[in-house]
Design a protein around this motif. Structure first.
Motif, short mmCIF file in Angstrom:
data_model
loop_
_atom_site.label_atom_id
_atom_site.label_comp_id
_atom_site.label_asym_id
_atom_site.label_seq_id
_atom_site.Cartn_x
_atom_site.Cartn_y
_atom_site.Cartn_z
N ALA A 455 -33.09 31.88 5.46
CA ALA A 455 -34.08 30.79 5.39
C ALA A 455 -33.67 29.77 4.33
O ALA A 455 -33.84 28.56 4.52
CB ALA A 455 -35.45 31.36 5.08
N ARG A 456 -33.10 30.26 3.22
CA ARG A 456 -32.66 29.33 2.17
C ARG A 456 -31.52 28.44 2.65
O ARG A 456 -31.50 27.23 2.41
CB ARG A 456 -32.23 30.13 0.94
N LEU A 457 -30.56 29.04 3.36
CA LEU A 457 -29.43 28.27 3.87
C LEU A 457 -29.89 27.24 4.90
O LEU A 457 -29.41 26.11 4.93
CB LEU A 457 -28.38 29.21 4.48
N ARG A 458 -30.85 27.64 5.77
CA ARG A 458 -31.36 26.70 6.76
C ARG A 458 -32.10 25.55 6.09
O ARG A 458 -32.03 24.41 6.53
CB ARG A 458 -32.27 27.42 7.76
N GLU A 459 -32.81 25.87 5.03
CA GLU A 459 -33.56 24.82 4.34
C GLU A 459 -32.61 23.83 3.67
O GLU A 459 -32.87 22.62 3.65
CB GLU A 459 -34.49 25.45 3.30
N GLU A 460 -31.48 24.32 3.14
CA GLU A 460 -30.50 23.43 2.53
C GLU A 460 -29.92 22.47 3.56
O GLU A 460 -29.58 21.32 3.26
CB GLU A 460 -29.38 24.23 1.88
N ASN A 461 -29.78 22.94 4.81
CA ASN A 461 -29.23 22.11 5.87
C ASN A 461 -30.29 21.33 6.63
O ASN A 461 -29.97 20.66 7.63
CB ASN A 461 -28.43 22.96 6.86
N GLY A 462 -31.53 21.42 6.21
CA GLY A 462 -32.61 20.70 6.88
C GLY A 462 -33.01 21.31 8.20
O GLY A 462 -33.52 20.61 9.07
N LEU A 463 -32.78 22.59 8.38
CA LEU A 463 -33.06 23.26 9.65
C LEU A 463 -34.23 24.23 9.55
O LEU A 463 -34.31 25.20 10.30
CB LEU A 463 -31.81 24.00 10.15
N SER A 464 -35.11 23.99 8.62
CA SER A 464 -36.30 24.82 8.50
C SER A 464 -37.53 23.92 8.68
O SER A 464 -37.53 22.75 8.30
CB SER A 464 -36.35 25.52 7.14
N ARG A 465 -38.55 24.50 9.27
CA ARG A 465 -39.78 23.73 9.50
C ARG A 465 -40.51 23.51 8.18
O ARG A 465 -40.64 24.43 7.37
CB ARG A 465 -40.68 24.47 10.50
N THR A 466 -41.00 22.29 8.01
CA THR A 466 -41.70 21.95 6.77
C THR A 466 -43.20 22.19 6.87
O THR A 466 -43.88 22.26 5.85
CB THR A 466 -41.45 20.47 6.41
N GLY A 467 -43.73 22.27 8.10
CA GLY A 467 -45.16 22.48 8.28
C GLY A 467 -45.98 21.22 8.20
O GLY A 467 -47.22 21.29 8.22
N ARG A 468 -45.36 20.06 8.12
CA ARG A 468 -46.11 18.79 8.10
C ARG A 468 -45.38 17.81 9.01
O ARG A 468 -44.18 17.93 9.26
CB ARG A 468 -46.23 18.24 6.69
N LEU A 469 -46.13 16.82 9.51
CA LEU A 469 -45.55 15.85 10.42
C LEU A 469 -44.45 15.04 9.74
O LEU A 469 -44.63 14.58 8.60
CB LEU A 469 -46.63 14.90 10.94
N PHE A 470 -43.35 14.90 10.43
CA PHE A 470 -42.18 14.17 9.95
C PHE A 470 -41.67 14.70 8.61
O PHE A 470 -41.01 13.98 7.86
CB PHE A 470 -42.50 12.67 9.81
N GLY A 471 -41.95 15.96 8.31
CA GLY A 471 -41.47 16.54 7.05
C GLY A 471 -39.95 16.63 7.02
O GLY A 471 -39.32 16.33 5.99
N GLY A 472 -39.35 17.04 8.13
CA GLY A 472 -37.89 17.13 8.18
C GLY A 472 -37.24 15.76 8.07
O GLY A 472 -36.20 15.61 7.40
#
Length: 1046
Positions: A455-472
């Motif tokens: 999950a940490r690696l995905r978040e670094e690459n912007g591949l994790s859901r942020t839970g808010r609209l247009f968060g990514g």
């Protein structure tokens, strides 16, 4: 070491507690005692690796023990003609270079291969010989005095031969580059040298070579004036230390000449020491000025090898190894010296870098070859990354011995009966990191939550859901904004110019070709002109605002199939095609914006190597197939055997020339001789050579591009010339083959570019009306259904290409931008729909070649060092310039129409083949046809059974064949994007066939749908295969941790 392989029992022993390793101070500088107090306990029983890690882990209190890059040079005491001097025989920066005695040149850099005997002998010399750490000496004379005094006080050197040893150490040093420029008078001998020796008597001697066994004879010196130490030329020696390097001067000052002349005539001739009869004094002892003497640094200083100086790393210091045999010694003398401050010791070193370490080894006759090997062992140790740091930080003899022991633990032994010791081992392409040897082994972590790590690696690459609209999207903008200005600054390179021109031609030809196909599929509603305008609009917008500008936009086959299906549907229904397409484009753009808002790009994490390499291989095969197919189509249109060409050249009316004389002129030259063409085929030139010429142009472009691209690794020309040729390889191939075609005059097919900026179909404009009388009112509503299929097509094409560009092997540093890319693409699709332009999405092969053309490699400074891949020149200027020139291609029509189409087909072929390079899938396909003993040493072959590798490859190959078949038929090609989704499902099903460990090696681990238990399969990796646990154990098991083999 003694003669006949007998060991000499030296009378002294080491007593580390007595402080014998502390170097004496120069009495002329009044240095204070810096005796160090050691705090660590005796660790004789501790393993060498832990001892070294303890030494390197200590804090450095001052700047004197900070390590620097080292240049090592070895000299041997030899007799050259009538002179006895130190001759340079080898040097090291990272790899060994030896002087080729026969060819009088340097050898190729190679990995140093040593004998265990020489290493053990070197260790024995460090145990029993002299070790002087932090010596305060500012020139070679002072250093020789301190070494001799130390040996005399230790009882290892008889006082009667002290002056002989000192005089031997002060001989002139001759370097290999001086032999190459040797004239009748050696270039290092100045006018002052000749005046000094004009009155001395030179005896006749037979010359000894480097390997000669005849010892060098030295005669004792008579005492001289106070301070001269028995050597008149040393009475004016300079002892000051220069703090900065200066360019050596070739001439001494007049004051220096006068000073030396007075010194020579101030003593009777009979008082000259007899040592000058055989030896020429080294300028080393006079190169540095005494404090307050006012002498120039450049007096009698040799001219350094300034050309080789460019290969020395910045801030480097020197390590000098001096070995030789003399007849006045009965036992071996050795001394390891570390100066407290690095100083330039005149001509001691080939290049004017300050010397920090000196190793002296002198012994009785008969040991020359053994001494040479021991000297090589010491120089190789000093070039080792770990030992040379130990040498800088060592506080006593035991520390040096710990470094030697750790080096012996790390080397790899080659059996003598299984290899030829005379063979020089080429430097490896990549050297494993030595950091593992510096730090203690890490304790195994008790609990590692792999799910959290993923999950940490995905978040670094912007591949994790942020839970808010247009968060990514917001995170992508925050991630890329700091790099935006550097995206323009980093483009200031000729490599970017070469990439721009190469990709311009690589993108232009598909756009023109796609425009022709699109004209047939859409009834000329969109053609080449619309494709050029779309390339300009989409390329500029994507280049300025995208998250990953290395991705190249282009037209793709699935989009063409989608357009043809929509056009046929509209013809069948009697609807206005461009209006209905407008609403499909609006729906596609809207759906993509919704996908951006809900972070749908996070699903990219399910696209593993299995799927992306299947897709990349398929597109590469398509490029190769289409390039060959287009050339074969030329063969059908212009066959080789066309029958008789009914056209003959006849003489002009009223001419006395015969028909036979003019019949020899062909179609091109008939009119130039005032002839007349007669026949039914005279309206067009003969075309029987068009196909053969097209084959030559296509193959020539491919071969020239391929050969010149690898020219950067060739052996010819300087590195900067090779790099330019490699960068501009495709451009050189295009111009060379175009000129070849022009010179022969064969009427091959040429690139056709529109010359007017107007829509192809005169009944349409640049803006599409959203409503039409032919279309029912509900047509915009039902457009959502084909829009869903188009969205899947565009989303998969875009994101798979983005994954390939952003793969970790490319070492990108500026981060990804999946959400931002999709958002910009959706806006561009809306603009293209309004203007009636083709939709452009990420083109896989073009993007791969764009990345490959911008790869950065390290500059090879050290001889033998291979360039290392550093990453990619991440910038957005090349993308902008590519599509800016594509938009301006209408203005370049007169030039572009001279480029043969077969040349561009050759570029297609090159891009398809080049994009296969580095794909593990393609490598595994080739392995299937190789016998086991010829298979490359890939890492996955070491860790996975070959049958399991073949099974994984066969499954992946079957998926590739299915994708090819679906794409090849127009009835099923629309399902192509859906099959890419199916590929992800097939990859997920492989979890039931292969173990998690095998999939981690052959592919990537897919994210879990649910939280896994704490006892994860990956935690069992270490138990199943310990070599896979850490990279240090992996390298330790297969290759030597150093660049040295024994």
């Amino acid at each position: 070491m003694a003669k006949n392989n007998e060991y000499i029992e030296l009378p002294w022993t080491m007593n580390s507690s007595s402080g014998d390793d502390e170097a004496p101070k120069d009495p002329r500088t009044g240095g204070e005692d810096f005796t160090q107090q050691f705090t660590e306990n005796d660790f004789e029983v501790t393993p060498p690796a832990q001892r070294v890690q303890f030494i390197l882990g200590e804090d450095v209190d001052d700047g004197t023990h900070v390590s620097h890059p080292l240049f090592s040079e070895m000299g041997m005491l030899v007799k050259e003609g009538d002179e006895i001097e130190w001759k340079e025989t080898a040097r090291w920066i990272k790899f060994e270079e030896d002087v080729e005695e026969g060819g009088n040149r340097w050898s190729k850099p190679h990995v140093a291969t040593l004998s265990l005997h020489s290493l053990f002998e070197l260790r024995r010399l460090l145990v029993n010989g002299s070790v002087m750490l932090d010596m305060e000496a500012h020139n070679l004379e002072v250093m020789a005095d301190l070494v001799c005094d130390h040996m005399v006080s230790a009882g290892t050197l008889p006082p009667g031969v002290k002056d002989k040893v000192k005089d031997a150490l002060l001989r002139r040093h001759r370097h290999q580059h001086e032999y190459a420029k040797k004239t009748r008078l050696p270039i290092i001998r100045s006018l002052a040298d000749m005046r000094n020796h004009s009155s001395s008597k030179i005896e006749e001697h037979s010359g000894n070579t480097l390997g000669a066994t005849t010892p060098i004879s030295l005669t004792a010196s008579e005492p001289g004036p106070p301070g001269s130490n028995g050597n008149p030329s040393l009475s004016t020696a300079a002892s000051g230390m220069g703090r900065f390097l200066t360019v050596p001067s070739g001439k001494p000052s007049n004051r220096t000449l006068e000073k030396k002349s007075n010194s020579k005539h101030s003593r009777p001739a009979q008082n000259l020491p007899s040592i000058t009869e055989d030896m020429v004094k080294s300028p080393s002892n006079q190169s540095m000025a005494r404090p307050g003497s006012g002498s120039e640094l450049s007096e009698q200083q040799h001219k350094g090898n300034t050309h080789f100086m460019r290969k020395i790393p910045p801030g480097a210091e020197a390590s000098n190894i001096l070995v030789g045999e003399v007849d006045f010694l009965e036992r071996t003398l050795s001394c390891f010296i570390r100066l407290s401050q690095a100083v330039v010791l005149g001509d001691l070193t080939e290049v004017p870098v300050p010397t920090r370490f000196v190793f002296i080894l002198l012994g009785p006759p008969g040991s020359q070859s053994n001494f040479h090997e021991i000297g090589r062992a010491m120089a190789t140790l000093m070039s080792d990354e770990i030992f040379h740091e130990v040498a800088y930080r060592a506080r006593k003899r035991d520390h040096l011995l710990s470094g030697v022991d750790e080096f012996l633990d790390a080397v790899t032994v080659l059996p003598p009966g299984e290899w030829d010791p005379t063979i020089r081992i080429e430097p490896p392409a990549a050297i494993p990191s030595q950091e593992v040897r510096k730090r203690p082994p890490e304790l195994p972590k008790e609990e590692v939550d792999e799910e959290e790590e993923e999950a940490r690696l995905r978040e670094e690459n912007g591949l994790s859901r942020t839970g808010r609209l247009f968060g990514g999207l917001i995170n992508d903008i925050k991630r890329k904004a700091p790099w935006y200005l550097s995206d323009y600054k980093d483009s200031l390179s000729m490599q970017c110019v070469a990439s721009w021109i190469f990709l311009y031609f690589a993108c232009l030809s598909p756009i023109i070709t796609f425009g022709g196909l699109l004209a047939e599929a859409t009834g000329k509603h969109m053609a080449a002109m619309e494709s050029l305008v779309s390339g300009f609009v989409c390329g500029m917008g994507y280049g300025f605002f995208s998250g990953q500008p290395l991705t190249i936009l282009g037209s793709t086959g699935p989009v063409l199939v989608f357009e043809s299906i929509i056009y046929e549907f509209c013809l069948k229904m009697g609807w206005e095609y461009m209006t209905f397409r407008f609403w499909i484009g609006m729906w596609v753009a809207g759906i993509c914006i919704v996908l951006t808002a809900i972070d749908a790009s996070a699903l990219v994490c399910y696209i593993t190597r299995f799927t992306e390499e299947n897709f990349a291989t398929l597109i590469a095969f398509i490029f190769i197939y289409k390039a060959i197919e287009n050339v074969m189509v030329i063969g059908k249109n212009f066959p080789v055997n066309q029958g008789i060409y009914d056209c003959v050249c006849t003489p002009p009316i009223g001419s006395n020339a015969s028909v036979i004389e003019y019949a020899k002129y062909n179609w091109d030259y008939c009119e130039s001789y005032n002839g007349t063409l007669v026949g039914g085929d005279c309206g067009s030139p003969p075309t029987e050579n068009v196909f053969l010429m097209s084959v030559v142009l296509c193959a020539g472009t491919f071969l020239i591009s391929t050969v010149l691209k690898e020219f950067k690794n060739a052996l010819f020309f300087p590195s900067i010339v090779r790099q330019y040729i490699s960068d501009f390889s495709v451009l050189i191939a295009i111009f060379a083959m175009s000129f070849f075609d022009y010179s022969l005059g064969v009427p091959t097919q040429k690139l056709e570019v529109p010359n007017e900026l107007k829509p192809t179909l005169s009944t349409r404009g640049w803006l599409i009306p959203p409503f039409s009388e032919k279309n029912p009112w509900w047509s915009p509503i039902i457009a959502v259904f084909p829009a869903l299929l188009g969205t899947i097509l565009i989303f998969m094409d875009q994101q798979i290409t983005a994954v390939i560009v952003n793969r970790k092997e490319n070492k990108l540093k500026k981060g990804c931008g999946y959400h931002l890319d999709l958002f910009i693409l959706s806006i561009l699709i809306a603009i293209c729909s309004v203007m009636g332009l083709p939709w452009f999405v990420a083109a896989t092969v073009l993007s791969i070649n764009h990345v490959n053309s911008l790869k950065l490699e390290s500059e090879c400074s050290a001889p033998g060092e291979k360039p290392q891949f550093l990453g990619v020149r991440e910038q957005r200027v090349t993308h902008i310039l590519i599509f800016l020139t594509i938009g301006g291609s209408v203005l370049l029509t007169p030039l572009l129409r001279h480029i043969p189409m077969p040349v561009l087909f050759g570029v297609f072929l090159y891009m398809g083949v080049a994009s296969l390079k580095g794909l593990q899938f393609f490598d595994r396909i080739l392995i299937m046809f190789m016998p086991a003993k010829y298979q490359p040493d890939y890492m996955f072959l070491r860790q996975v059974p070959i049958k399991r590798v073949h099974l994984f490859t066969i499954i992946q190959l079957a998926c590739l064949i299915i994708l090819w078949l679906i794409k090849s038929f127009s009835q099923t090609s629309i399902l192509f994007p859906l099959m890419l989704v199916v590929m992800i499902g097939i990859r997920k099903a492989l979890d039931l066939v292969f173990t998690r460990r095998e999939l981690k090696i052959l592919d990537d681990i897919m994210p879990e749908m649910t939280k896994r238990a704490a006892a994860d399969d990956l935690h069992k990796l270490d138990a199943e295969n310990p070599k896979f646990n850490t990279s240090k154990q992996l390298w330790r098991g297969y290759v030597t941790p150093t660049e040295t083999s024994v």
